[in-house]
Every structure is written in structure tokens, then in C-alpha cells.
Scaffold this motif. Structure first.
Motif, PDB file in Angstrom:
ATOM      1  N   PRO A  51      76.955   8.476 -14.123  1.00 53.94           N
ATOM      2  CA  PRO A  51      77.257   8.478 -12.689  1.00 53.94           C
ATOM      3  C   PRO A  51      76.015   8.266 -11.824  1.00 53.94           C
ATOM      4  N   LEU A  52      74.874   8.816 -12.235  1.00 51.01           N
ATOM      5  CA  LEU A  52      73.639   8.629 -11.465  1.00 51.01           C
ATOM      6  C   LEU A  52      73.217   7.158 -11.473  1.00 51.01           C
ATOM      7  N   GLN A  53      73.351   6.510 -12.622  1.00 48.79           N
ATOM      8  CA  GLN A  53      73.000   5.099 -12.706  1.00 48.79           C
ATOM      9  C   GLN A  53      73.937   4.256 -11.842  1.00 48.79           C
ATOM     10  N   ARG A  54      75.224   4.634 -11.828  1.00 52.25           N
ATOM     11  CA  ARG A  54      76.169   3.861 -11.023  1.00 52.25           C
ATOM     12  C   ARG A  54      75.836   3.981  -9.539  1.00 52.25           C
ATOM     13  N   LEU A  94      55.846   7.248 -11.464  1.00 50.54           N
ATOM     14  CA  LEU A  94      56.198   8.345 -12.357  1.00 50.54           C
ATOM     15  C   LEU A  94      57.004   7.863 -13.553  1.00 50.54           C
ATOM     16  N   GLN A  95      57.779   6.800 -13.360  1.00 53.30           N
ATOM     17  CA  GLN A  95      58.660   6.304 -14.421  1.00 53.30           C
ATOM     18  C   GLN A  95      57.896   5.561 -15.514  1.00 53.30           C
ATOM     19  N   ALA A  96      56.684   5.098 -15.214  1.00 54.46           N
ATOM     20  CA  ALA A  96      55.936   4.278 -16.170  1.00 54.46           C
ATOM     21  C   ALA A  96      55.919   4.934 -17.550  1.00 54.46           C
ATOM     22  N   GLY A  97      56.443   4.225 -18.560  1.00 55.62           N
ATOM     23  CA  GLY A  97      56.486   4.736 -19.920  1.00 55.62           C
ATOM     24  C   GLY A  97      57.676   5.615 -20.223  1.00 55.62           C
ATOM     25  N   LEU A  98      58.513   5.869 -19.229  1.00 57.38           N
ATOM     26  CA  LEU A  98      59.686   6.729 -19.404  1.00 57.38           C
ATOM     27  C   LEU A  98      60.945   5.938 -19.061  1.00 57.38           C
ATOM     28  N   SER A  99      62.109   6.528 -19.329  1.00 59.68           N
ATOM     29  CA  SER A  99      63.368   5.887 -18.948  1.00 59.68           C
ATOM     30  C   SER A  99      63.662   6.164 -17.484  1.00 59.68           C
ATOM     31  N   TRP A 100      64.326   5.203 -16.822  1.00 59.72           N
ATOM     32  CA  TRP A 100      64.681   5.396 -15.421  1.00 59.72           C
ATOM     33  C   TRP A 100      65.709   6.519 -15.267  1.00 59.72           C
ATOM     34  N   SER A 101      66.554   6.714 -16.281  1.00 59.18           N
ATOM     35  CA  SER A 101      67.547   7.791 -16.203  1.00 59.18           C
ATOM     36  C   SER A 101      66.866   9.152 -16.093  1.00 59.18           C
ATOM     37  N   SER A 102      65.705   9.315 -16.730  1.00 56.91           N
ATOM     38  CA  SER A 102      65.000  10.597 -16.638  1.00 56.91           C
ATOM     39  C   SER A 102      64.494  10.834 -15.218  1.00 56.91           C
ATOM     40  N   ILE A 103      64.097   9.762 -14.525  1.00 60.80           N
ATOM     41  CA  ILE A 103      63.651   9.887 -13.136  1.00 60.80           C
ATOM     42  C   ILE A 103      64.835  10.231 -12.236  1.00 60.80           C
ATOM     43  N   LEU A 104      65.972   9.584 -12.461  1.00 58.52           N
ATOM     44  CA  LEU A 104      67.146   9.875 -11.641  1.00 58.52           C
ATOM     45  C   LEU A 104      67.579  11.332 -11.795  1.00 58.52           C
TER      46      LEU A 104
END
Length: 358
Positions: free
Chosen positions: A47-50, A76-86
Motif C-alpha cells: 500500500p505504501l508503494q501504491r 538515505l536510501q542509497a544502498g537500501l530498498s525504497w520500501s524501507s524508506i517509505l
């Protein structure tokens, strides 16, 4: 500059329920959800990605403070997944003072405590970079260079429109992002390599990489809107602000304002909107400023012009329940000296600065 991709290859389209993207393994193109709307495949991973897909990614942002926020999130996202930032975005915005550059630039004493906060990305180099980058944004603004103008001129002032057929046609970076990265690093910004720069361009709508066939890939001409609002003062010199609840929690604080209706003058609209959103009946004393900004809404770029007035309270008590649009959930009096620090949006802050110098 980014050249549009050829559109001869039509994207493949499948249907699935929301959250069931695993039902189509390997699918990296267009998916039609249960609501009948065609979206890029990744919108259905959560849902966050949507929400990010539908409301943020690829939508042009012209607000300097929000652009700084999105640049920080990409760092902050560099090297990580965008879902973790969301998942951590709400807490990140809270601890970084909603990424207001003037506040973030003063955060060096807070770095050690931030490193103990499990709700954020605890990378000291990234946190230190964000604080240092904030000071550079402040320096730009104090030199009379709005951060939004500084960034948008790097892409020629307009969104770069693409129509990739599938995810394999979406690059990790390109020449424009490489040039942006070079400029940013030359000016002292940190954690802004070409890949971060391109992800930032996508997140801020400087490039639209929604796949051909996605409803967010459709773009229409710019539309203009005219609004009015104001600073209504009580007898103690305080100004009424409204609080709007944010989807991620908390409130944004704004000056009351709204669209002009029928044959209203800007002054008529200001008086009506102030009364509807605050419960205070005011009388216009002078015009303060006309500010403008752009945003995307339902496939259009909207260029909004807002005329702000100063008003004197005649009668009424603070009350947000009369707002027919139900945009204001809270309302309060704020001393004039605290207004700029309390207001969420750059355009409202600019109104206060013009009032103070006017």
C-alpha cells in the motif's frame, strides 16, 4: 537531456488484485488492479508503494523545502530498498524537523541522539551529510537563490517526459543526472552521486518514468488557479492558523485560503475563507503578497496564484467546524514572532517574510 523512448513496443498488461503482484512472477510492466486502473508493476508491492506511485513519484514538485526533503530521503536510501524508506518516512520527517533547511542546518548537536533512534536510518555519514547539505540550502536562499530554482534549472525548468515500455527501459541514471550530480558536488553537496541524483529526479517529477500505459504517464497542459486568503489578527497581534491532518500522521499548519468563487474579488474570497476555516470574521486592511507554486493534480500541472491579505478581527471565536470542505481540523492563534517557524509550507513562510518587511 533525456530523449523520449520509441513507443512502437506496446507494454504488456496483466490484471491482478492489489498486493498480489507475486501472482505474475517476472511481470515488470503494466498491471491493472481491482479498481480497473493501469499502474506500473511496482505500485502493487505494498500500500505504501501504491500511494507513492499514485501521488509522488513522477509528479513535479516546485516547493523548495519539499525538494530538499526528497533529496534527503534519496540520500538515505542509497544502498537500501525504497520500501524501507517509505516505512520509516514518517519518523524521518519528524526527527529531521520535517526537513526544513533552517532547522536541519542546526541539528549537529542532535546527531548522537539520532544514531540511537531505531525508527530511522542510523548511518552517521548520511546524517552528517544531510545537516551539511541543509546549510548549503540556507546559504543559497540567503543569497537570494530559491532552492527550487537552483534545482529545476538543471533540467531546463520543465519535466523530462519519457514513455518506457517496461522496467528494463528505465535507467538507473543518465547524462542529465550525471551533470546534476557533478554540479551538486561541486557546490559542496554530499551523498549525491549520479544514481541518487536520478532517483531524486524521478521522485521530484523532474523526469516522468511511468511506463507507457500507466495512468500516471498521461500528461495534460498546465492549468491556472486563482485563490486568496489571509493573516487575520486578533487584538493581541496573534494570527489564526489552521491545522490539516497528514495521512502519515501529525498536522501541517497553514494560513487559511481557498479558491475564488463566482464573481468574488480576491478580498471577498479572503474574508470568506478566513471565516469558513477559522470562525473569525475579519476586515481586510491591506494586501500582503501574491505567491505562486506548481503541483500536479489529476494529470495536469496546476499553476496556483494566491493573493494574501492582512485582516483585522471583527467578531467570532476560533472554530474549524464551519469549513464546508472539511480541510481544517484544528485552528489556533499564534504570535507573529512564531509564525514562520510554525508554518509548514514555504509559500506561507514567504508571505510572513513579506509582511514583516512590507
Amino acid at each position: 537531456m533525456i530523449e523520449p523512448n520509441p513507443q512502437s513496443a506496446e507494454p504488456s498488461v496483466v490484471h491482478c488484485e492489489e498486493g498480489d503482484v507475486e501472482a505474475v512472477p517476472g511481470q515488470r510492466s503494466i498491471i491493472v488492479g481491482a479498481d480497473g486502473v493501469a499502474r506500473c508493476w511496482w505500485a502493487y508491492t505494498s500500500p505504501l508503494q501504491r500511494r507513492d506511485h499514485d501521488e509522488v513519484w513522477g509528479a513535479p514538485c516546485y516547493d523548495g523545502d519539499e525538494l530538499f526533503a526528497r533529496l534527503c530521503l534519496e540520500c538515505l536510501q542509497a544502498g537500501l530498498s525504497w520500501s524501507s524508506i517509505l516505512r520509516k518516512q514518517r519518523r524521518l520527517r519528524e526527527v529531521f524537523h520535517y526537513f526544513r533547511p533552517y532547522a536541519v542546518a542546526r541539528m549537529e548537536p542532535e546527531i548522537l541522539s539520532l544514531l540511537q533512534d531505531a525508527g530511522i536510518i542510523r548511518n552517521r555519514r548520511k546524517i552528517e551529510a544531510i545537516v551539511a547539505n541543509a546549510q548549503l540550502v540556507v546559504d543559497l536562499q540567503e543569497a537570494g537563490v530559491p532552492f527550487a530554482d537552483y534545482l529545476w534549472q538543471m533540467v531546463g525548468g520543465k519535466p523530462l517526459l519519457r514513455r518506457p515500455a517496461s522496467s528494463k527501459d528505465v535507467p538507473d541514471t543518465d547524462l542529465t543526472a550525471t551533470l546534476m550530480s557533478t554540479r551538486l558536488r561541486k557546490d559542496g553537496f554530499r551523498f549525491v552521486g549520479p544514481t541518487v541524483a536520478y532517483a531524486f529526479m524521478q521522485a521530484s517529477g523532474m523526469v516522468n518514468d511511468h511506463l507507457a500505459g500507466c495512468f500516471r504517464a498521461v500528461r495534460n497542459p498546465e492549468k491556472c488557479e486563482h485563490c486568496a486568503g489571509g493573516m487575520v489578527f486578533d487584538e493581541f497581534g496573534r494570527v489564526a492558523l489552521i491545522g490539516r491532518e497528514l495521512p502519515e500522521g501529525g498536522y501541517e499548519w497553514c494560513l487559511p485560503k481557498g479558491h475564488m468563487e463566482n464573481d468574488e474579488t480576491p478580498q471577498d474570497t479572503a474574508v470568506r475563507e478566513v471565516y469558513e476555516e477559522t470562525g473569525i470574521l475579519g476586515e481586510v486592511t491591506r494586501e500582503v503578497a501574491v505567491v505562486d507554486h506548481r503541483f500536479e493534480w489529476e494529470g495536469h500541472i496546476v499553476h496556483k496564484f494566491i493573493t494574501h491579505f492582512a485582516l483585522r478581527r471583527i467578531s467570532g471565536e476560533l472554530n474549524a467546524s464551519n469549513d464546508p470542505d472539511h480541510e481544517a481540523q484544528l485552528v489556533r492563534w499564534v504570535p507573529l514572532r512564531d509564525l514562520e517557524a510554525t508554518l509548514t509550507h514555504r509559500t506561507d513562510q514567504e508571505v510572513i517574510r513579506r509582511y514583516m518587511t512590507g
